[in-house]
Design a protein around this motif. Structure first.
Motif, PDB file in Angstrom:
ATOM      1  N   ASP A 159     -37.992 -30.409 -38.248  1.00 24.67           N
ATOM      2  CA  ASP A 159     -37.259 -29.408 -37.452  1.00 24.67           C
ATOM      3  C   ASP A 159     -36.862 -28.617 -38.407  1.00 24.67           C
TER       4      ASP A 159
ATOM      5  N   TYR B 293     -35.524 -34.767 -40.467  1.00 23.25           N
ATOM      6  CA  TYR B 293     -34.870 -33.482 -39.687  1.00 23.25           C
ATOM      7  C   TYR B 293     -36.242 -32.793 -40.656  1.00 23.25           C
TER       8      TYR B 293
ATOM      9  N   GLU C 116     -39.678 -25.695 -39.230  1.00 22.25           N
ATOM     10  CA  GLU C 116     -40.309 -25.413 -38.290  1.00 22.25           C
ATOM     11  C   GLU C 116     -39.484 -23.862 -38.235  1.00 22.25           C
TER      12      GLU C 116
END
Length: 209
Positions: free
Chosen positions: A55, A52, A58
């Protein structure tokens, strides 16, 4: 991070102002807090391999303009490996990450640095010492605002040291001021509590006369 810690400080101040919240379960609260910080350290040390990671980056870039990879993901695994090799007494007081790897940085984690220097024995003693101070503050936090504030400041201190070594080494101008604030608040709160107990005893003796 300043905004986050300000929110933590405000919420914890309200929380510790209530004597029935943490007082009865302060040891359990501290154990859960310690385990959470330990889990965070272990997970973050392996964040480079996280599925992850993109993610998370971001999300952080969108809301904080920063990434999750601060460089600690390179420091911490090497430090943890050294702690595992010398788990009881560490590699020696005063040791730095530069003694085990090519860097001029600190551990950027107070608890890892203590464990690196003095092993798990030193780490447990350090955590126990912090708990004793924090526990005493919690017991008197509800007496007045100074006690609740000091308890909240120490909580922020404990949290912040999972990503810095500000408690005794880095940023001494901040850490010394924070320790002074904590002990002044604790002293004044303790005196207020003793005065309150004294007035209560005086009232009891007066009622029996």
């Amino acid at each position: 991070m300043l905004v986050v810690y300000s929110i933590v400080l405000a919420v914890s101040f309200l929380y510790f102002s209530n004597p029935n919240r943490v007082t009865r379960h302060r040891l359990l609260f501290f154990i859960c807090l310690s385990m959470s910080l330990g889990a965070f350290t272990i997970v973050y040390a392996d964040i480079e391999n996280s599925y992850y990671l993109n993610d998370i980056n971001e999300f952080l870039i969108k809301y904080t303009d920063r990434t999750a990879t601060s460089g600690r993901q390179f420091l911490w695994p090497t430090i943890i490996d050294s702690i595992i090799k010398y788990p009881i007494f560490g590699i020696g007081a005063g040791a730095l990450p530069s003694d085990i790897m090519y860097t001029e940085l600190s551990s950027h984690n107070y608890y890892l640095q203590v464990a690196l220097q003095t092993g798990f024995l030193g780490l447990l003693f350090s955590i126990f010492s912090i708990y004793v101070i924090w526990s005493r503050l919690v017991l008197h936090a509800y007496v007045d605002a100074k006690g609740a504030f000091a308890t909240s400041v120490l909580l922020v201190f404990i949290l912040h040291n999972v990503s810095e070594v500000i408690m005794f080494q880095n940023g001494l101008r901040v850490s010394v001021a924070a320790w002074v604030l904590l002990f002044i608040s604790f002293s004044s709160t303790l005196n207020a509590n003793l005065s309150k107990v004294g007035r209560q005893r005086t009232g009891i003796r007066s009622s029996h006369q």
